[in-house]
Enzyme design. Structure first.
Site, PDB file in Angstrom:
ATOM      1  N   GLU A 100      14.933 -32.761   4.515  1.00 26.04           N
ATOM      2  CA  GLU A 100      16.033 -33.424   5.221  1.00 26.04           C
ATOM      3  C   GLU A 100      15.968 -33.080   6.705  1.00 26.04           C
ATOM      4  O   GLU A 100      15.413 -32.040   7.088  1.00 26.04           O
ATOM      5  CB  GLU A 100      17.360 -32.942   4.613  1.00 26.04           C
ATOM      6  CG  GLU A 100      18.591 -33.540   5.270  1.00 26.04           C
ATOM      7  CD  GLU A 100      19.880 -33.305   4.478  1.00 26.04           C
ATOM      8  OE1 GLU A 100      19.865 -32.540   3.491  1.00 26.04           O
ATOM      9  OE2 GLU A 100      20.906 -33.907   4.866  1.00 26.04           O
ATOM     10  N   ASN A 114      23.495 -41.317  -1.033  1.00 22.64           N
ATOM     11  CA  ASN A 114      23.401 -39.916  -1.465  1.00 22.64           C
ATOM     12  C   ASN A 114      24.795 -39.314  -1.529  1.00 22.64           C
ATOM     13  O   ASN A 114      25.609 -39.511  -0.620  1.00 22.64           O
ATOM     14  CB  ASN A 114      22.578 -39.102  -0.455  1.00 22.64           C
ATOM     15  CG  ASN A 114      22.715 -37.597  -0.679  1.00 22.64           C
ATOM     16  OD1 ASN A 114      22.170 -37.055  -1.658  1.00 22.64           O
ATOM     17  ND2 ASN A 114      23.460 -36.911   0.186  1.00 22.64           N
ATOM     18  N   GLU A 115      25.091 -38.617  -2.577  1.00 25.42           N
ATOM     19  CA  GLU A 115      26.378 -37.929  -2.728  1.00 25.42           C
ATOM     20  C   GLU A 115      27.521 -38.807  -2.228  1.00 25.42           C
ATOM     21  O   GLU A 115      28.338 -38.388  -1.396  1.00 25.42           O
ATOM     22  CB  GLU A 115      26.346 -36.558  -2.022  1.00 25.42           C
ATOM     23  CG  GLU A 115      25.353 -35.616  -2.652  1.00 25.42           C
ATOM     24  CD  GLU A 115      25.532 -34.138  -2.315  1.00 25.42           C
ATOM     25  OE1 GLU A 115      26.301 -33.806  -1.399  1.00 25.42           O
ATOM     26  OE2 GLU A 115      24.896 -33.300  -3.002  1.00 25.42           O
ATOM     27  N   GLU A 125      18.326 -32.799  -6.137  1.00 27.63           N
ATOM     28  CA  GLU A 125      18.651 -31.594  -5.364  1.00 27.63           C
ATOM     29  C   GLU A 125      18.964 -30.469  -6.341  1.00 27.63           C
ATOM     30  O   GLU A 125      19.900 -30.572  -7.137  1.00 27.63           O
ATOM     31  CB  GLU A 125      19.854 -31.834  -4.433  1.00 27.63           C
ATOM     32  CG  GLU A 125      19.512 -32.747  -3.273  1.00 27.63           C
ATOM     33  CD  GLU A 125      20.619 -32.905  -2.243  1.00 27.63           C
ATOM     34  OE1 GLU A 125      21.393 -31.944  -2.057  1.00 27.63           O
ATOM     35  OE2 GLU A 125      20.687 -33.981  -1.638  1.00 27.63           O
ATOM     36  N   GLN A 177      15.111 -26.931  -0.185  1.00 25.50           N
ATOM     37  CA  GLN A 177      14.316 -27.980   0.418  1.00 25.50           C
ATOM     38  C   GLN A 177      12.928 -27.431   0.727  1.00 25.50           C
ATOM     39  O   GLN A 177      12.732 -26.238   0.644  1.00 25.50           O
ATOM     40  CB  GLN A 177      14.990 -28.465   1.683  1.00 25.50           C
ATOM     41  CG  GLN A 177      16.360 -29.101   1.416  1.00 25.50           C
ATOM     42  CD  GLN A 177      16.938 -29.843   2.608  1.00 25.50           C
ATOM     43  OE1 GLN A 177      16.304 -29.982   3.645  1.00 25.50           O
ATOM     44  NE2 GLN A 177      18.186 -30.318   2.477  1.00 25.50           N
TER      45      GLN A 177
HETATM   46  O1  AHR Z   1      20.548 -29.813   0.673  1.00 26.89           O
HETATM   47  C1  AHR Z   1      21.653 -29.645   1.497  1.00 26.89           C
HETATM   48  C2  AHR Z   1      22.769 -30.653   1.210  1.00 26.89           C
HETATM   49  O2  AHR Z   1      23.297 -30.429  -0.046  1.00 26.89           O
HETATM   50  C3  AHR Z   1      22.370 -32.095   1.174  1.00 26.89           C
HETATM   51  O3  AHR Z   1      22.317 -32.676   2.425  1.00 26.89           O
HETATM   52  C4  AHR Z   1      23.466 -32.709   0.360  1.00 26.89           C
HETATM   53  O4  AHR Z   1      23.047 -33.865  -0.316  1.00 26.89           O
HETATM   54  C5  AHR Z   1      23.900 -31.583  -0.549  1.00 26.89           C
HETATM   55  O5  AHR Z   1      25.275 -31.413  -0.541  1.00 26.89           O
END
Ligand code: AHR
Length: 501
Positions: free
Chosen positions: A25, A172-173, A303, A352
């Site tokens: 990210e 996303n989310e 994730e 990540q």
């Molecule tokens: O990985 C960090 C964050 O965690 C991401 O941006 C988000 O999708 C999640 O809450």
């Protein structure tokens, strides 16, 4: 004696290599510094990508890379990241540290990185603050071969051929940072946005991923599935995956806890909370089954990993944390569980890749270290695209220091690899106790065994001054007797046995 029964004659499904996927990210020093340093950097690079990092990632066989977020994805406007770099818009990365994002890493750079890694692509689109048109045009820009405004723009920007988008995430989310939506509202938006994620080349269909739940939000899974649900014959091409996010926070979301300074109790709490992912897979999977009995929709755990308090003295918005043997066990446990649920789990992406959360690589200037988590992925690559074999551990001791956080001492998965060999990956979760294991193969003669182990005390980690504290070693603590391998797995370790039969 712990017994591990393995039946090589029962194959339980393919372990998609994407289960060992990664996530990068625009957050902290993941992309910038960690991966991309720009063509003019003194750090050796190829088209701006650090050679040391890319080479290590290639060795580990990254199968797929998700980008550009995360929360960043729903604020990302892809057109800001194309064209001459000096003209690219600068913006504030509001989610992550409020730093300036100069957009020097954009669509072209992402595909160049994936080309160098030789991995599949997973692009996450913007539903939260983006339009249908913007998403649709991004897909056209990336994948349309012929004459069109977006394909022409891509060519003008120096890339004649279209790229391949293997996976596309529609938001996303969206229950949180991606727009704070309700499941029904998002479900309807999903129906609309995904319509315009066109596959232009039917030889390379784009797999569409719908935003799934956080942790145990079963209401989200049911609400989204019931809103998006169609007759099974329409499922293919409408929704190929539903995501799930689950982070291991040993001390809860508010406190989190140190990455390197923890006691026995927190060790077991972390591992027990990690094992909880199996329940989540089963329970969300049961809801998906109501709408998709044939498992046409993959569960995409895009994730996962540990989330600790960031390293002292670093920007809290950068989520930079160290990585110990505890992270190695977290990785080994998760990957074994994903393997065992490969009938539903089709992809997973650790959060990540570099310098953020449970990273496989950490960098500091021109230095790079491989974390214990890296070594686990490197050991587990044997499972990529392998066939899961039937395996069961028997009479395993339950260990831990508090009733609530007890865990089985051992945890395993076994596969028949593309190399024709049987691969056992087994973790010893105990801080202090070695275990003797008898692996018993049904009607199979064992010809040769090669072992590799990652073991150390629970806090052990690699640093820039001492980068090789945690490393893999060959393992010869086993005996082969007829159709059995008898071995002693050391405390606090991840072990791989490659078996030729
Ligand atoms: O990985 C960090 C964050 O965690 C991401 O941006 C988000 O999708 C999640 O809450």
């Amino acid at each position: 004696m712990n017994k591990l029964f393995i039946n090589p004659h029962i194959k339980k499904g393919k372990i998609n290599k994407e289960i060992q996927g990664h996530f990068s990210e625009h957050l902290g020093r993941c992309i910038y510094e960690g991966i991309y340093v720009g063509e003019n950097s003194d750090i050796p690079n190829t088209n701006g990508m650090r050679n040391d990092v890319v080479n290590a990632l290639k060795e580990m066989k990254v199968p797929v890379l998700r980008w550009p977020g995360g929360c960043f994805a729903d604020e990302y406007h892809w057109m800001d990241g194309i064209g001459p770099k000096e003209n690219r818009k600068k913006m504030i990365n509001t989610h992550w540290g409020g730093v300036v994002e100069d957009n020097s890493f954009g669509t072209h750079e992402y595909f160049e990185l994936c080309r160098q890694l030789g991995c599949k692509t997973y692009v996450n689109g913007n539903v939260g603050s983006g339009t249908v048109q913007e998403m649709s045009e991004w897909v056209e820009y990336m994948t349309f071969e012929g004459v069109s405004p977006m394909a022409d723009l891509r060519k003008k920007n120096g890339h004649e051929e279209p790229w391949t988008v293997d996976y596309f995430g529609v938001g996303n989310e969206n229950w949180g940072c991606g727009g704070n939506m309700t499941p029904e509202y998002y479900g309807n938006l999903y129906r609309r946005y995904q319509t315009y994620v066109r596959t232009y080349d039917w030889k390379k269909p784009i797999q569409k991923i719908c935003c799934g739940a956080n942790v145990d939000d079963y209401n989200w899974t049911d609400g989204v599935m019931s809103t998006t649900h169609r007759a099974p014959e329409f499922l293919h091409g409408f929704m190929d995956g539903l995501s799930l996010h689950y982070y291991t926070h040993p001390e809860g979301w508010e406190i989190k806890g140190s990455a390197t300074d923890f006691d026995d109790k927190v060790w077991y709490k972390t591992l027990s909370k990690t094992m909880y992912i199996e329940k989540l897979i089963e329970r969300h999977g049961a809801i998906m089954d109501k709408y998709d009995k044939e498992h046409k929709i993959g569960m995409i755990i895009d994730e996962w990993g540990t989330w600790f308090t960031c390293e002292p003295g670093t920007n809290p918005g950068f989520l930079y944390q160290q990585n110990t043997m505890r992270d190695a066990l977290v990785a080994g446990i998760n990957l074994n569980i994903f393997n065992k649920h490969c009938d539903r789990v089709k992809m997973a992406n650790i959060a990540q890749m570099v310098n953020v959360l449970q990273a496989v690589i950490l960098t500091e200037g021109d230095k790079m270290i491989l974390t214990p988590t890296y070594h686990v992925f490197n050991m587990y690559k044997c499972h990529q695209d392998a066939q899961l074999l039937d395996s069961n551990l028997d009479e395993v001791e339950i260990i831990g220091v508090e009733d609530e956080f007890k865990v089985p001492a051992l945890n395993e998965s076994v596969s028949l690899g593309e190399d024709g060999k049987i691969h056992i990956t087994i973790n010893n979760l105990s801080i202090e106790k070695d275990y003797e294991v008898e692996a018993i193969f049904t009607e199979t003669d064992i010809k040769e065994v090669v072992g590799t182990v990652l073991t150390n005390e629970m806090h052990a980690h690699n640093t820039f001054d001492d980068p090789n504290v945690v490393h893999t070693e060959s393992f010869d603590g086993y005996k082969v007797v007829d159709n059995k391998i008898v071995f002693t797995i050391p405390a606090c370790s991840v072990l791989h046995l490659e078996v030729t039969v």
